[in-house]
Design a protein around this motif. Structure first.
Motif, PDB file in Angstrom:
ATOM      1  N   LYS A  64       0.834  -1.206   0.000  1.00 17.20           N
ATOM      2  CA  LYS A  64       0.000   0.000   0.000  1.00 17.20           C
ATOM      3  C   LYS A  64       0.863   1.248   0.000  1.00 17.20           C
ATOM      4  O   LYS A  64       1.908   1.293   0.643  1.00 17.20           O
ATOM      5  CB  LYS A  64      -0.878   0.052   1.245  1.00 17.20           C
ATOM      6  N   SER A  65       0.409   2.253  -0.708  1.00 16.32           N
ATOM      7  CA  SER A  65       1.008   3.581  -0.657  1.00 16.32           C
ATOM      8  C   SER A  65      -0.117   4.563  -0.398  1.00 16.32           C
ATOM      9  O   SER A  65      -1.173   4.477  -1.019  1.00 16.32           O
ATOM     10  CB  SER A  65       1.674   3.949  -1.981  1.00 16.32           C
ATOM     11  N   VAL A  66       0.139   5.488   0.509  1.00 21.65           N
ATOM     12  CA  VAL A  66      -0.840   6.536   0.779  1.00 21.65           C
ATOM     13  C   VAL A  66      -0.159   7.871   0.499  1.00 21.65           C
ATOM     14  O   VAL A  66       0.878   8.180   1.086  1.00 21.65           O
ATOM     15  CB  VAL A  66      -1.339   6.483   2.243  1.00 21.65           C
ATOM     16  N   ILE A  67      -0.732   8.632  -0.404  1.00 17.98           N
ATOM     17  CA  ILE A  67      -0.214   9.957  -0.732  1.00 17.98           C
ATOM     18  C   ILE A  67      -1.157  10.977  -0.116  1.00 17.98           C
ATOM     19  O   ILE A  67      -2.360  10.946  -0.360  1.00 17.98           O
ATOM     20  CB  ILE A  67      -0.123  10.166  -2.256  1.00 17.98           C
ATOM     21  N   THR A  68      -0.598  11.861   0.678  1.00 22.60           N
ATOM     22  CA  THR A  68      -1.396  12.889   1.347  1.00 22.60           C
ATOM     23  C   THR A  68      -0.916  14.262   0.913  1.00 22.60           C
ATOM     24  O   THR A  68       0.277  14.563   0.996  1.00 22.60           O
ATOM     25  CB  THR A  68      -1.254  12.767   2.885  1.00 22.60           C
ATOM     26  N   HIS A  69      -1.834  15.060   0.433  1.00 20.54           N
ATOM     27  CA  HIS A  69      -1.556  16.471   0.145  1.00 20.54           C
ATOM     28  C   HIS A  69      -2.322  17.304   1.151  1.00 20.54           C
ATOM     29  O   HIS A  69      -3.483  17.015   1.426  1.00 20.54           O
ATOM     30  CB  HIS A  69      -1.996  16.848  -1.279  1.00 20.54           C
ATOM     31  N   ARG A  70      -1.674  18.331   1.662  1.00 16.31           N
ATOM     32  CA  ARG A  70      -2.320  19.200   2.643  1.00 16.31           C
ATOM     33  C   ARG A  70      -2.193  20.656   2.218  1.00 16.31           C
ATOM     34  O   ARG A  70      -1.190  21.049   1.634  1.00 16.31           O
ATOM     35  CB  ARG A  70      -1.677  19.031   4.026  1.00 16.31           C
ATOM     36  N   PHE A  71      -3.236  21.417   2.552  1.00 15.75           N
ATOM     37  CA  PHE A  71      -3.214  22.864   2.363  1.00 15.75           C
ATOM     38  C   PHE A  71      -4.319  23.459   3.210  1.00 15.75           C
ATOM     39  O   PHE A  71      -5.199  22.741   3.690  1.00 15.75           O
ATOM     40  CB  PHE A  71      -3.361  23.261   0.889  1.00 15.75           C
ATOM     41  N   GLU A  72      -4.252  24.752   3.394  1.00 15.54           N
ATOM     42  CA  GLU A  72      -5.276  25.435   4.183  1.00 15.54           C
ATOM     43  C   GLU A  72      -6.650  25.186   3.578  1.00 15.54           C
ATOM     44  O   GLU A  72      -6.823  25.255   2.359  1.00 15.54           O
ATOM     45  CB  GLU A  72      -5.005  26.947   4.233  1.00 15.54           C
ATOM     46  N   MET A  73      -7.620  24.913   4.427  1.00 17.61           N
ATOM     47  CA  MET A  73      -8.968  24.563   3.964  1.00 17.61           C
ATOM     48  C   MET A  73      -9.596  25.659   3.103  1.00 17.61           C
ATOM     49  O   MET A  73     -10.330  25.369   2.159  1.00 17.61           O
ATOM     50  CB  MET A  73      -9.868  24.275   5.156  1.00 17.61           C
ATOM     51  N   TYR A  74      -9.267  26.907   3.388  1.00 22.45           N
ATOM     52  CA  TYR A  74      -9.890  27.974   2.606  1.00 22.45           C
ATOM     53  C   TYR A  74      -9.488  27.912   1.134  1.00 22.45           C
ATOM     54  O   TYR A  74     -10.134  28.516   0.277  1.00 22.45           O
ATOM     55  CB  TYR A  74      -9.610  29.353   3.212  1.00 22.45           C
ATOM     56  N   GLY A  75      -8.454  27.126   0.818  1.00 24.62           N
ATOM     57  CA  GLY A  75      -8.073  26.941  -0.577  1.00 24.62           C
ATOM     58  C   GLY A  75      -9.191  26.322  -1.402  1.00 24.62           C
ATOM     59  O   GLY A  75      -9.347  26.620  -2.581  1.00 24.62           O
TER      60      GLY A  75
END
Length: 159
Positions: A64-75
């Motif tokens: 398994k590979s899990v790719i997570t992208h994060r940014f401010e929710m208001y985006g």
């Protein structure tokens, strides 16, 4: 499918392992999003741009590979052209969006409009990722079947 994605190059074409390809894909998403933000002049404070990050977690034992992208929710609100004052079910029909209302209240600037920095690029790129993963899984499956039928035989005649 691969003919639809003009800029898409597989892990094999790039000489990368599937894990390296996923890591490159994840990093490229950040580049694409930053370029879109720049093109669309999304940079009031720079906080959204600074908040972009990517992380990949690989569980080798389970494949398994899990790719997570994060940014401010208001985006997401910037992408959709919504934000403060919008509620579910109001269809975006707000007084503040009316030019006459804005003028009467002394509001400067133009009403909000969607700035699609995220959704379209992400959708297209996820399609590339899905295509890549399908190819990798297909190759693993054929290898497993080949091994099950004696190793050096052409397993495709059994599929």
């Amino acid at each position: 499918m691969s003919g639809q994605n003009k800029g898409y190059r597989s892990a094999d074409e790039l000489g990368l392992s599937p894990e390296e390809w996923r890591e490159a894909w994840s990093s490229q998403m950040l580049v694409i999003w930053r370029e879109k933000m720049s093109q669309l002049d999304i940079n009031d404070t720079g906080a959204l741009n600074r908040s972009l990050s990517a992380h990949m977690d690989v569980n080798g034992n389970e494949g398994k590979s899990v790719i997570t992208h994060r940014f401010e929710m208001y985006g997401l609100f910037v992408d959709a052209g919504t934000g403060r004052g919008f509620e579910r079910g109001n269809n975006g029909a707000l007084d503040i969006m009316d030019k006459a209302y804005r003028k009467a209240k002394g509001m400067r600037g133009e009403p909000r409009e969607p700035k699609r920095w995220f959704s379209y690029a992400y959708y297209r790129s996820v399609k590339n990722l899905i295509e890549h993963e399908a190819k990798v899984l297909g190759e693993k499956f054929v290898g497993a079947i080949t091994n099950a039928f004696g190793g050096n035989q052409d397993a495709s005649k059994y599929l």
